[in-house]
Design a protein around this motif. Structure first.
Motif, short mmCIF file in Angstrom:
data_model
loop_
_atom_site.label_atom_id
_atom_site.label_comp_id
_atom_site.label_asym_id
_atom_site.label_seq_id
_atom_site.Cartn_x
_atom_site.Cartn_y
_atom_site.Cartn_z
N THR A 114 0.83 -1.25 0.03
CA THR A 114 -0.01 -0.11 0.08
C THR A 114 0.67 1.29 -0.10
O THR A 114 0.21 2.32 -0.40
N ILE A 115 2.12 1.21 0.48
CA ILE A 115 2.86 2.58 0.52
C ILE A 115 4.14 2.36 -0.49
O ILE A 115 4.71 1.41 -0.39
N PRO A 116 4.11 3.25 -1.32
CA PRO A 116 3.28 4.74 -1.44
C PRO A 116 2.14 4.59 -2.07
O PRO A 116 1.39 5.41 -2.42
N CYS A 117 1.99 3.22 -2.89
CA CYS A 117 1.01 3.09 -3.96
C CYS A 117 0.65 1.51 -3.88
O CYS A 117 1.26 0.68 -3.49
N PRO A 118 -0.54 1.15 -4.52
CA PRO A 118 -0.88 -0.49 -4.34
C PRO A 118 0.23 -0.90 -5.35
O PRO A 118 0.68 -0.58 -6.16
N CYS A 119 0.84 -2.29 -4.61
CA CYS A 119 1.87 -3.21 -5.32
C CYS A 119 1.39 -4.56 -5.06
O CYS A 119 1.17 -4.86 -4.20
N VAL A 120 1.55 -5.16 -6.08
CA VAL A 120 1.62 -6.57 -6.06
C VAL A 120 2.77 -7.32 -6.47
O VAL A 120 3.63 -6.73 -6.74
N GLU A 121 2.94 -8.45 -5.96
CA GLU A 121 4.22 -9.39 -6.43
C GLU A 121 3.64 -10.52 -7.23
O GLU A 121 2.85 -11.18 -6.82
N CYS A 122 4.45 -10.94 -8.13
CA CYS A 122 4.41 -11.92 -9.08
C CYS A 122 5.30 -13.04 -8.55
O CYS A 122 6.57 -12.73 -8.42
N ARG A 123 4.73 -14.31 -8.19
CA ARG A 123 5.37 -15.57 -7.50
C ARG A 123 5.38 -16.64 -8.34
O ARG A 123 4.22 -16.88 -8.77
N VAL A 124 6.77 -17.31 -8.68
CA VAL A 124 6.60 -18.03 -9.62
C VAL A 124 7.44 -19.55 -9.02
O VAL A 124 8.25 -19.33 -8.27
N HIS A 125 6.32 -20.31 -9.23
CA HIS A 125 6.77 -21.39 -8.31
C HIS A 125 6.97 -22.90 -9.33
O HIS A 125 6.38 -23.01 -10.53
N LEU A 126 8.17 -23.46 -8.97
CA LEU A 126 8.38 -24.79 -9.73
C LEU A 126 8.10 -25.87 -9.05
O LEU A 126 9.11 -26.05 -7.86
N GLY A 127 7.02 -26.74 -9.02
CA GLY A 127 6.67 -27.30 -7.89
C GLY A 127 6.46 -26.74 -6.61
O GLY A 127 5.54 -25.84 -6.51
N GLU A 128 7.32 -27.22 -5.49
CA GLU A 128 7.20 -26.35 -4.26
C GLU A 128 8.10 -25.45 -3.96
O GLU A 128 7.98 -24.65 -3.18
N ASP A 129 8.87 -25.30 -5.07
CA ASP A 129 10.20 -24.56 -4.88
C ASP A 129 9.73 -22.87 -5.34
O ASP A 129 9.11 -22.88 -6.73
N LEU A 130 9.91 -22.05 -4.96
CA LEU A 130 9.68 -20.53 -5.31
C LEU A 130 11.18 -20.14 -6.04
O LEU A 130 12.11 -20.06 -5.56
N ILE A 131 10.95 -19.82 -7.28
CA ILE A 131 12.14 -19.62 -8.00
C ILE A 131 12.30 -18.07 -8.65
O ILE A 131 13.26 -17.77 -9.24
N ALA A 132 11.26 -17.56 -8.75
CA ALA A 132 11.11 -15.93 -8.86
C ALA A 132 10.13 -15.05 -8.48
O ALA A 132 9.31 -15.65 -7.79
#
Length: 218
Positions: A114-132
């Motif tokens: 929310t600060i200083p503006c709305p922001c989202v994150e793109c989460r990339v999973h390969l199986g159970e692993d977060l890779i990006a």
């Protein structure tokens, strides 16, 4: 030479559109715009970029990146600080040799959703692993990429390009007209992958007008 900065903890979405249109970016609550970057070897000419989403189309190389990552799962969620992201950042930053930031807090506020503006994150999973992970600011009619990181062991997947393409897809899905992939340089740099987008424009600092950007072939 342009070199300006200010701090602000809250900016309405319509004002974010105007700031991006004028070449401003932000890390946390610090907003900045500059036309020259001093690297170790030589000064670099900074070029703000934006993508007209109505003119965008995938290139052959970008389609290959998407096919290469058909086995991953991608989701967009409110941006946050997470131990996973912090640890990934420490591994990711080892790729750089100059102007290396200490940690992910360099780019995010204490409440990044929310600060200083709305922001989202793109989460990339390969199986159970977060890779990006990549972070995307959301304005009224525009979005802007903040920062992207990935696990170096998966560098062959072109995850910087992949998350950028997913941000473009997301921006189009919420009805935005423009996507700002961030700064590049007039000279060759590691950020030249941004110049491979169809429908790209650059901001002419002198006249304040957005002009068509020649696309790099890949």
């Amino acid at each position: 030479m342009l070199d300006q900065a200010f701090q602000c903890a809250f900016v309405p979405p319509e004002m974010m559109d105007r700031l991006w249109e004028s070449g401003w970016r932000h890390f946390g609550i610090t907003f900045f715009r500059y036309s020259i970057s001093m690297d170790e070897d030589a000064p670099r000419t900074i070029t703000p970029l934006r993508l007209d989403l109505e003119k965008f189309k995938l290139s052959k190389s970008q389609r290959r990146v998407l096919r290469k990552n058909e086995d991953v799962h991608c989701e967009f969620v409110p941006a946050s600080h997470s131990p996973q992201a912090s640890l990934m950042f420490q591994r990711h930053k080892a790729r750089f040799t100059s102007q290396v930031p200490d940690d992910l807090d360099t780019f995010l506020s204490e409440s990044p959703a929310t600060i200083p503006c709305p922001c989202v994150e793109c989460r990339v999973h390969l199986g159970e692993d977060l890779i990006a992970i990549s972070y995307l600011d959301v304005g009224l009619n525009s979005t802007s990429g903040v920062y992207g990181l990935f696990e170096p062991d998966h560098s062959d997947r072109s995850l910087g390009t992949y998350t950028m393409l997913k941000e473009i897809e997301y921006s189009h899905s919420i009805g935005c007209r423009y996507y700002y992939p961030g700064y590049a340089t007039a000279e060759p740099s590691p950020y030249d992958y941004k110049k491979q987008l169809h429908g790209l424009e650059y901001l002419d600092w002198e006249c304040g007008v957005w002009m068509p950007q020649s696309r790099l072939n890949a």
